[in-house]
Scaffold this active site. Structure first.
Site, mmCIF file in Angstrom:
data_model
loop_
_atom_site.group_PDB
_atom_site.id
_atom_site.type_symbol
_atom_site.label_atom_id
_atom_site.label_comp_id
_atom_site.label_asym_id
_atom_site.label_seq_id
_atom_site.Cartn_x
_atom_site.Cartn_y
_atom_site.Cartn_z
ATOM 1 N N ARG A 216 -23.616 9.635 -0.331
ATOM 2 C CA ARG A 216 -24.036 8.260 -0.016
ATOM 3 C C ARG A 216 -24.835 8.243 1.287
ATOM 4 O O ARG A 216 -25.843 7.549 1.408
ATOM 5 C CB ARG A 216 -22.796 7.367 0.131
ATOM 6 C CG ARG A 216 -22.114 7.091 -1.195
ATOM 7 C CD ARG A 216 -20.780 6.393 -0.995
ATOM 8 N NE ARG A 216 -20.228 5.995 -2.294
ATOM 9 C CZ ARG A 216 -18.944 5.796 -2.538
ATOM 10 N NH1 ARG A 216 -18.053 5.948 -1.570
ATOM 11 N NH2 ARG A 216 -18.535 5.425 -3.739
ATOM 12 N N HIS B 281 -11.547 10.660 3.837
ATOM 13 C CA HIS B 281 -12.317 9.899 2.850
ATOM 14 C C HIS B 281 -11.746 8.485 2.946
ATOM 15 O O HIS B 281 -10.788 8.136 2.269
ATOM 16 C CB HIS B 281 -12.117 10.485 1.444
ATOM 17 C CG HIS B 281 -12.637 9.597 0.346
ATOM 18 N ND1 HIS B 281 -13.965 9.278 0.198
ATOM 19 C CD2 HIS B 281 -11.993 8.941 -0.653
ATOM 20 C CE1 HIS B 281 -14.117 8.479 -0.843
ATOM 21 N NE2 HIS B 281 -12.929 8.254 -1.381
ATOM 22 N N ARG C 263 0.837 -1.196 0.000
ATOM 23 C CA ARG C 263 0.000 0.000 0.000
ATOM 24 C C ARG C 263 0.883 1.261 0.000
ATOM 25 O O ARG C 263 0.617 2.238 -0.671
ATOM 26 C CB ARG C 263 -0.896 -0.034 1.250
ATOM 27 C CG ARG C 263 -2.049 0.923 1.253
ATOM 28 C CD ARG C 263 -2.727 0.931 2.609
ATOM 29 N NE ARG C 263 -1.773 1.123 3.698
ATOM 30 C CZ ARG C 263 -1.284 2.284 4.073
ATOM 31 N NH1 ARG C 263 -1.658 3.382 3.467
ATOM 32 N NH2 ARG C 263 -0.404 2.373 5.058
ATOM 33 N N ASP D 22 -19.001 10.703 -0.022
ATOM 34 C CA ASP D 22 -19.474 9.951 1.147
ATOM 35 C C ASP D 22 -20.725 10.612 1.739
ATOM 36 O O ASP D 22 -21.656 9.925 2.175
ATOM 37 C CB ASP D 22 -18.383 9.886 2.222
ATOM 38 C CG ASP D 22 -17.028 9.556 1.623
ATOM 39 O OD1 ASP D 22 -16.495 8.473 1.870
ATOM 40 O OD2 ASP D 22 -16.512 10.406 0.865
HETATM 41 N N1 LIG Z 1 -11.967 10.681 -4.101
HETATM 42 C C1 LIG Z 1 -12.971 9.885 -4.448
HETATM 43 O O1 LIG Z 1 -14.087 9.991 -3.905
HETATM 44 C C2 LIG Z 1 -12.722 8.848 -5.508
HETATM 45 C C3 LIG Z 1 -13.770 8.076 -6.042
HETATM 46 C C4 LIG Z 1 -13.469 7.156 -7.043
HETATM 47 C C5 LIG Z 1 -12.148 6.996 -7.472
HETATM 48 N N2 LIG Z 1 -11.161 7.752 -6.913
HETATM 49 C C6 LIG Z 1 -9.762 7.639 -7.323
HETATM 50 O O2 LIG Z 1 -9.607 8.277 -8.578
HETATM 51 C C7 LIG Z 1 -8.436 7.737 -9.223
HETATM 52 C C8 LIG Z 1 -8.790 7.365 -10.659
HETATM 53 O O3 LIG Z 1 -9.691 6.278 -10.672
HETATM 54 P P1 LIG Z 1 -10.108 5.602 -12.056
HETATM 55 O O4 LIG Z 1 -11.099 4.543 -11.744
HETATM 56 O O5 LIG Z 1 -10.423 6.659 -13.031
HETATM 57 O O6 LIG Z 1 -8.713 4.922 -12.473
HETATM 58 P P2 LIG Z 1 -8.227 4.580 -13.967
HETATM 59 O O7 LIG Z 1 -7.091 3.618 -13.803
HETATM 60 O O8 LIG Z 1 -9.404 4.197 -14.798
HETATM 61 O O9 LIG Z 1 -7.677 5.984 -14.513
HETATM 62 C C9 LIG Z 1 -6.508 6.568 -14.062
HETATM 63 C C10 LIG Z 1 -5.850 7.196 -15.266
HETATM 64 O O10 LIG Z 1 -4.713 7.971 -14.829
HETATM 65 C C11 LIG Z 1 -3.779 7.930 -15.914
HETATM 66 N N3 LIG Z 1 -2.480 8.396 -15.435
HETATM 67 C C12 LIG Z 1 -1.591 7.772 -14.631
HETATM 68 N N4 LIG Z 1 -0.524 8.563 -14.430
HETATM 69 C C13 LIG Z 1 -0.740 9.716 -15.102
HETATM 70 C C14 LIG Z 1 -0.009 10.921 -15.261
HETATM 71 N N5 LIG Z 1 1.170 11.105 -14.663
HETATM 72 N N6 LIG Z 1 -0.553 11.886 -16.030
HETATM 73 C C15 LIG Z 1 -1.744 11.722 -16.635
HETATM 74 N N7 LIG Z 1 -2.482 10.596 -16.515
HETATM 75 C C16 LIG Z 1 -1.986 9.611 -15.754
HETATM 76 C C17 LIG Z 1 -3.797 6.484 -16.370
HETATM 77 O O11 LIG Z 1 -3.270 6.358 -17.684
HETATM 78 C C18 LIG Z 1 -5.297 6.175 -16.295
HETATM 79 O O12 LIG Z 1 -5.953 6.367 -17.528
HETATM 80 C C19 LIG Z 1 -7.995 6.552 -8.369
HETATM 81 O O13 LIG Z 1 -6.932 6.974 -7.533
HETATM 82 C C20 LIG Z 1 -9.231 6.240 -7.543
HETATM 83 O O14 LIG Z 1 -8.913 5.589 -6.329
HETATM 84 C C21 LIG Z 1 -11.423 8.686 -5.961
#
Ligand SMILES: NC(=O)c1ccc[n+]([C@@H]2O[C@H](COP(=O)([O-])OP(=O)(O)OC[C@H]3O[C@@H](n4cnc5c(N)ncnc54)[C@H](O)[C@@H]3O)[C@@H](O)[C@H]2O)c1
Length: 321
Positions: free
Chosen positions: A156, A180, A93, A153
């Site tokens: 939800r 979160h 992690r 959250d």
């Molecule tokens: N805060 C929230 O409430 C919440 C909710 C859902 C998801 N998330 C988070 O959002 C993030 C994205 O989730 P996702 O499902 O879209 O993931 P995903 O893997 O579908 O998309 C992530 C994208 O980031 C791109 N990426 C990686 N490094 C990069 C860089 N340096 N520059 C530009 N692009 C880059 C990857 O190519 C990929 O397309 C995750 O960290 C997830 O945990 C947060």
């Protein structure tokens, strides 16, 4: 009209994966942005998402959506960071956290380099830690670098509470505060149905026999929501996409909306130098102020416990450097 004076409402989305593309779709539907620039590490993914979205132009309110570049940061009003690495097999992690922190730092470096005047909204997880990292890296005022925090959250929570009480979700006002993540908690003292405190409503409602037990079950369901959705379909993206439209809309429209975004605290609620969610006033400058409600001691303790968890994660990240 003087063309030179017209400034498009421009949003840059970094990360065109599930969350970034869903947000782009929802934002385009909302009509709140004139331009949406989509940036991703993967050029092919960006091109594909942009083409797919562009075929919706006849149905969207007028909007431009295009594959972006770093120079787009310069005149954007809001930059939303959804870029993130996926966990590799056998990766700890902490390793994943370090990789995501490096990604966010790299993006913020580019944003600052472009002399951007934007507000940054971090979404990538762990959102509170990465917002802290982004704010420190930017050197900007703390309100200009915020995280989506517990806006999702809280949504939800409102949904589950409205289902339980049989009251329209729009009349259900309720907030999840803190991290979160697992140490988040429900601010029951701020919860009301159309202005009526939840504890006053309960005796009238008489639907449940053990309200304390029901309360715990609702909060647990909120906390576990993401785990269930990820088990079912691999990722969560619809509701976060809409939550982002709400946050970014408050910035673009200078709404002064009270939202539980994640912000670096500076003495509010007795907490300093930690990033977490409390009710904050969101306007064109980002977080304009914090609403310091007088929370009961139990909720203040829960907030301080959440702050300890997050400080621990930041310390771990620094040690691993
Ligand atoms: N805060 C929230 O409430 C919440 C909710 C859902 C998801 N998330 C988070 O959002 C993030 C994205 O989730 P996702 O499902 O879209 O993931 P995903 O893997 O579908 O998309 C992530 C994208 O980031 C791109 N990426 C990686 N490094 C990069 C860089 N340096 N520059 C530009 N692009 C880059 C990857 O190519 C990929 O397309 C995750 O960290 C997830 O945990 C947060």
């Amino acid at each position: 009209m003087d063309e030179k004076r017209w400034q498009p409402r421009k949003v840059v989305i970094v990360g065109a994966g599930a969350v970034g593309s869903t947000f782009a779709y929802a934002l385009a539907q909302s009509g709140m942005a004139d331009e949406i620039s989509l940036i991703d590490h993967s050029r092919e993914l960006t091109e594909g998402q942009v083409l797919d979205l562009a075929h919706g132009f006849p149905f969207f309110p007028t909007v431009k959506i295009y594959p972006g570049k770093k120079s787009d940061y310069a005149n954007a009003q809001v930059i939303v960071i959804t870029a993130g690495a996926k966990q590799r097999s056998g990766e700890s992690r902490l390793d994943l956290l370090q990789r995501n922190a490096a990604i966010v730092e790299g993006i913020v470096f580019d944003i600052v380099n472009e002399h951007s005047q934007a507000v940054i909204v971090v979404v990538s997880n762990p959102v509170d830690v990465l917002t802290y990292v982004a704010q420190k890296k930017s050197g900007w005022a703390r309100g200009r670098v915020i995280g989506s925090g517990t806006v999702l959250d809280s949504a939800r929570f409102r949904y589950l509470l409205s289902q339980h009480c049989g009251i329209d979700v729009h009349n259900t006002h309720a907030y999840i505060l803190g991290e979160h993540g697992d140490s988040e908690f429900a601010a029951w003292s701020l919860t009301n149905l159309a202005g009526m405190r939840i504890n006053e409503y309960c005796p009238i409602c008489r639907k449940c026999t053990d309200w304390e037990k029901e309360k715990s079950a609702i909060v647990k369901a909120v906390r576990d929501s993401a785990y269930h959705i990820i088990d079912y379909k691999g990722a969560t993206y619809f509701a976060i996409g809409l939550a982002l439209v709400r946050i970014v809309g408050a910035i673009l429209r200078n709404q002064r909306s009270v939202l539980t975004v994640s912000t670096v605290l500076d003495g509010e609620y007795g907490l300093k130098d930690v990033c977490l969610s409390v009710p904050a006033i969101v306007s064109q400058v980002g977080v304009e102020g914090i609403m310091e409600a007088s929370l009961p001691s139990k909720e203040l303790e829960a907030l301080s416990q959440s702050a300890s968890v997050l400080r621990g994660a930041i310390a771990e990240l620094r040690q691993g450097d």
